[in-house]
Design a protein around this motif. Structure first.
Motif, PDB file in Angstrom:
ATOM      1  N   GLY A  99       2.837 -53.685 -54.159  1.00 35.03           N
ATOM      2  CA  GLY A  99       2.617 -54.488 -55.401  1.00 35.03           C
ATOM      3  C   GLY A  99       2.031 -53.716 -56.352  1.00 35.03           C
ATOM      4  N   ALA A 100       3.457 -54.839 -57.339  1.00 32.46           N
ATOM      5  CA  ALA A 100       3.039 -53.957 -58.985  1.00 32.46           C
ATOM      6  C   ALA A 100       3.767 -55.437 -59.645  1.00 32.46           C
ATOM      7  N   GLY A 101       2.952 -57.022 -59.092  1.00 28.19           N
ATOM      8  CA  GLY A 101       2.519 -57.534 -59.623  1.00 28.19           C
ATOM      9  C   GLY A 101       1.565 -58.080 -60.823  1.00 28.19           C
ATOM     10  N   ALA A 102       1.108 -58.884 -61.183  1.00 30.53           N
ATOM     11  CA  ALA A 102       0.355 -58.781 -62.770  1.00 30.53           C
ATOM     12  C   ALA A 102      -0.482 -57.521 -62.215  1.00 30.53           C
ATOM     13  N   LYS A 160       9.859 -54.932 -60.137  1.00 30.92           N
ATOM     14  CA  LYS A 160       9.621 -54.651 -60.845  1.00 30.92           C
ATOM     15  C   LYS A 160       8.837 -53.088 -61.078  1.00 30.92           C
ATOM     16  N   PRO A 161       8.757 -52.528 -59.468  1.00 26.63           N
ATOM     17  CA  PRO A 161       8.558 -51.262 -59.605  1.00 26.63           C
ATOM     18  C   PRO A 161       9.182 -50.422 -60.756  1.00 26.63           C
ATOM     19  N   HIS A 162       9.890 -50.163 -60.793  1.00 22.91           N
ATOM     20  CA  HIS A 162      10.695 -49.852 -61.550  1.00 22.91           C
ATOM     21  C   HIS A 162      10.082 -50.244 -62.939  1.00 22.91           C
ATOM     22  N   ALA A 163       9.978 -51.069 -63.346  1.00 23.45           N
ATOM     23  CA  ALA A 163       9.590 -51.310 -64.692  1.00 23.45           C
ATOM     24  C   ALA A 163       8.254 -50.422 -65.026  1.00 23.45           C
ATOM     25  N   SER A 199       1.515 -38.764 -64.854  1.00 30.02           N
ATOM     26  CA  SER A 199       1.795 -38.802 -63.631  1.00 30.02           C
ATOM     27  C   SER A 199       2.878 -38.888 -63.255  1.00 30.02           C
ATOM     28  N   THR A 200       3.637 -38.637 -61.772  1.00 24.90           N
ATOM     29  CA  THR A 200       4.397 -38.823 -61.647  1.00 24.90           C
ATOM     30  C   THR A 200       4.583 -40.002 -60.647  1.00 24.90           C
ATOM     31  N   ILE A 201       5.786 -41.274 -60.956  1.00 24.18           N
ATOM     32  CA  ILE A 201       5.930 -42.648 -60.506  1.00 24.18           C
ATOM     33  C   ILE A 201       6.951 -42.384 -59.520  1.00 24.18           C
ATOM     34  N   ILE A 202       6.759 -42.770 -58.414  1.00 27.19           N
ATOM     35  CA  ILE A 202       7.806 -43.079 -57.426  1.00 27.19           C
ATOM     36  C   ILE A 202       7.696 -44.321 -56.587  1.00 27.19           C
ATOM     37  N   VAL A 203       8.972 -44.982 -56.888  1.00 24.66           N
ATOM     38  CA  VAL A 203       9.214 -46.847 -56.980  1.00 24.66           C
ATOM     39  C   VAL A 203       9.740 -47.043 -56.018  1.00 24.66           C
ATOM     40  N   LYS A 204       9.234 -47.596 -55.039  1.00 23.95           N
ATOM     41  CA  LYS A 204      10.141 -48.624 -53.601  1.00 23.95           C
ATOM     42  C   LYS A 204      10.036 -49.780 -54.182  1.00 23.95           C
ATOM     43  N   ASN A 205      11.361 -50.684 -54.206  1.00 28.16           N
ATOM     44  CA  ASN A 205      11.680 -51.609 -54.842  1.00 28.16           C
ATOM     45  C   ASN A 205      11.762 -52.629 -52.644  1.00 28.16           C
ATOM     46  N   GLY A 241      -4.944 -40.468 -65.708  1.00 28.48           N
ATOM     47  CA  GLY A 241      -4.961 -38.182 -64.717  1.00 28.48           C
ATOM     48  C   GLY A 241      -4.337 -38.874 -63.802  1.00 28.48           C
ATOM     49  N   VAL A 242      -4.375 -40.003 -62.529  1.00 28.83           N
ATOM     50  CA  VAL A 242      -3.983 -39.527 -60.668  1.00 28.83           C
ATOM     51  C   VAL A 242      -2.212 -39.139 -61.406  1.00 28.83           C
ATOM     52  N   GLY A 243      -2.272 -38.111 -60.670  1.00 28.38           N
ATOM     53  CA  GLY A 243      -1.117 -37.422 -60.404  1.00 28.38           C
ATOM     54  C   GLY A 243       0.003 -37.729 -59.565  1.00 28.38           C
ATOM     55  N   GLU A 244       0.410 -38.137 -59.277  1.00 29.54           N
ATOM     56  CA  GLU A 244       1.270 -38.844 -58.633  1.00 29.54           C
ATOM     57  C   GLU A 244       0.725 -40.430 -58.133  1.00 29.54           C
ATOM     58  N   ILE A 245       1.975 -41.538 -58.062  1.00 31.93           N
ATOM     59  CA  ILE A 245       1.702 -43.300 -57.890  1.00 31.93           C
ATOM     60  C   ILE A 245       2.723 -43.646 -57.765  1.00 31.93           C
ATOM     61  N   THR A 246       2.644 -43.873 -56.010  1.00 30.94           N
ATOM     62  CA  THR A 246       3.778 -45.114 -55.206  1.00 30.94           C
ATOM     63  C   THR A 246       3.403 -46.236 -54.847  1.00 30.94           C
ATOM     64  N   ILE A 247       4.685 -46.902 -55.780  1.00 33.93           N
ATOM     65  CA  ILE A 247       4.894 -48.362 -56.357  1.00 33.93           C
ATOM     66  C   ILE A 247       5.580 -49.517 -55.283  1.00 33.93           C
ATOM     67  N   TYR A 248       5.420 -50.293 -54.230  1.00 40.57           N
ATOM     68  CA  TYR A 248       5.882 -50.428 -53.145  1.00 40.57           C
ATOM     69  C   TYR A 248       5.682 -52.093 -54.160  1.00 40.57           C
ATOM     70  N   ASP A 249       6.856 -52.908 -54.629  1.00 42.94           N
ATOM     71  CA  ASP A 249       7.320 -54.463 -54.605  1.00 42.94           C
ATOM     72  C   ASP A 249       8.754 -54.909 -54.178  1.00 42.94           C
ATOM     73  N   PRO A 250       9.097 -55.785 -53.656  1.00 45.32           N
ATOM     74  CA  PRO A 250      10.785 -55.924 -54.008  1.00 45.32           C
ATOM     75  C   PRO A 250      11.245 -56.739 -55.115  1.00 45.32           C
ATOM     76  N   ASP A 251      10.625 -57.354 -55.463  1.00 45.53           N
ATOM     77  CA  ASP A 251      10.531 -58.401 -56.809  1.00 45.53           C
ATOM     78  C   ASP A 251      11.050 -58.168 -58.388  1.00 45.53           C
ATOM     79  N   GLU A 252      11.330 -58.861 -58.864  1.00 41.69           N
ATOM     80  CA  GLU A 252      12.069 -58.344 -60.052  1.00 41.69           C
ATOM     81  C   GLU A 252      11.289 -59.657 -60.824  1.00 41.69           C
ATOM     82  N   VAL A 253      11.124 -58.968 -62.264  1.00 41.83           N
ATOM     83  CA  VAL A 253      11.033 -59.198 -63.485  1.00 41.83           C
ATOM     84  C   VAL A 253      10.928 -60.664 -63.909  1.00 41.83           C
ATOM     85  N   ARG A 254      10.639 -61.156 -63.681  1.00 44.60           N
ATOM     86  CA  ARG A 254      10.704 -62.670 -64.548  1.00 44.60           C
ATOM     87  C   ARG A 254      10.026 -62.856 -65.873  1.00 44.60           C
TER      88      ARG A 254
END
Length: 392
Positions: free
Chosen positions: A193-196, A240-243, A256-262, A209-222
């Motif tokens: 969830g990459a909402g609010a 949203k994860p890309h944003a 941090s390395t940010i891995i996104v899953k839309n 300083g967390v090293g790696e964060i994978t973010i799941y969210d299917p929505d787009e920013v409105r």
């Protein structure tokens, strides 16, 4: 508070003067040599990166709208600086070691420099080709930088005035991330969830300083999301994860390395893999089915899930550890009656009612979840089963 008594206050001032004159005997190693120079005309803040490779060199500075930036080694110009572009300036970087007493003028500083350096600086200032001195020094084993504006008066004397400066190196900026940044740099997190709440939670975890964060969210920013979301108007229409990744990785001090899953949370077949490959999974989806699936997977795999949500339009902030690290689970929130359908607010193009949760509640929930998550990652949990803040 010695300033409450005039005699005590004057005695403290006298002690400061005496300690300065005798080399700060017994004083704390405060990095404050700039206090011994008067400020000159208003100057933009000067920022610099690591100066070690620039020691004993002329450097070029680029003047921008609100700051002046050290951009690297640059040969001092052959003509006066007033004939140069207004966006450029030149400085000399050198070290004065650990002074026994604080320098207060050019003669004091010149005595601390190698003869060749002092001569080059002196000539550059008098010929108006050199505008700044960037002096590295030490106090009590700590390193610091003193930046001075320099010019020659009509009488031939060189005048120095202090200029505010600051480092933007990763080492300097990481000092404000917390004392456990190095330990957190090896951690891997999954945030569903990459909402609010999820966006600010990822932001705080990355800042810590967390090293790696994978973010799941299917929505787009409105556009409506921007009131409570980390992202800005330029990111409307992006996933949203890309944003969120774009905001976090744009900072110069991000590690941090940010891995996104839309996409939505993994399927039941895939969800167990999350807990095996990550140090902690956090549910910020605010979706009952997703939370239930993740909770079952955590229990089945012998891991723990951290869930965060807001209830009652933000009046209840809730973080749960599933299953609890110790003791029973927190009791469910006693919810009030459902809102009258006539009171619900809808946004065109959105099938669900708009949540009336205020932004400050979102920030509180994200901060509380970040505190709990970091505690679990460091094996120093701040809660065993979770935390509930009920403001009703």
């Amino acid at each position: 508070m010695p300033w409450l008594d005039s005699d005590d206050f004057l005695q403290m001032i006298q002690r400061w003067i005496e300690e300065s004159a005798t080399g700060w005997q017994g004083d704390l190693p405060v990095l404050d040599l700039d206090r011994y120079f008067s400020p000159g005309p208003a100057e933009p803040l000067i920022i610099y990166d690591n100066l070690d490779k620039l020691n004993n060199k002329f450097v070029q500075l680029r003047r921008e709208k609100t700051l002046t930036r050290v951009i690297g080694v640059g040969a001092i110009p052959r003509r006066a600086a007033k004939k140069l572009k207004s966006t450029r300036a030149f400085a000399y970087v050198t070290s004065i070691g650990q002074p026994e007493v604080p320098p207060r003028n050019w003669e004091d500083i010149k005595a601390l420099l190698p003869t060749s350096d002092a001569r080059a600086i002196d000539v550059g200032i008098r010929e108006q080709r050199l505008s700044y001195l960037i002096l590295k020094y030490e106090r009590g084993g700590l390193e610091a930088v003193l930046t001075l504006r320099a010019w020659a008066t009509k009488s031939g004397a060189i005048t120095l005035a202090k200029v505010e400066s600051a480092s933007h190196s990763r080492e300097a900026l990481s000092l404000r991330a917390g004392p456990r940044t190095t330990e957190l740099s090896n951690s891997r997190l999954v945030v569903i969830g990459a909402g609010a709440i999820g966006s600010f939670l990822c932001d705080q975890l990355a800042r810590s300083g967390v090293g790696e964060i994978t973010i799941y969210d299917p929505d787009e920013v409105r556009p409506g999301n921007l009131v409570r979301h980390l992202t800005s108007a330029e990111m409307v229409g992006k996933a949203k994860p890309h944003a969120v990744r774009e905001v976090i990785t744009s900072r110069p001090f991000n590690i941090s390395t940010i891995i996104v899953k839309n996409e939505p949370a993994p399927t039941p077949r895939e969800v167990l893999r999350l807990f095996v490959n990550a140090d902690l999974v956090i549910d910020a989806s605010a979706a009952g089915g997703t939370t239930a699936l993740l909770a079952k997977a955590a229990e089945a795999s012998g891991h723990h899930l951290l869930t965060v949500c807001l209830q009652e339009d933000g009046q209840v902030v809730r973080v749960d550890v599933v299953p609890p690290l110790e003791g029973p689970a927190l009791p469910p929130t006693q919810l009030g009656p459902l809102s009258d359908r006539r009171d619900l607010k809808f946004e065109a193009g959105c099938g669900d009612p708009v949540s009336m949760t205020p932004p400050f509640a979102v920030l509180e929930a994200a901060s509380l979840a970040a505190r709990c998550a970091i505690g679990m990652l460091l094996n120093e949990p701040v809660c065993k089963a979770g935390i509930v803040r009920d403001y009703r």
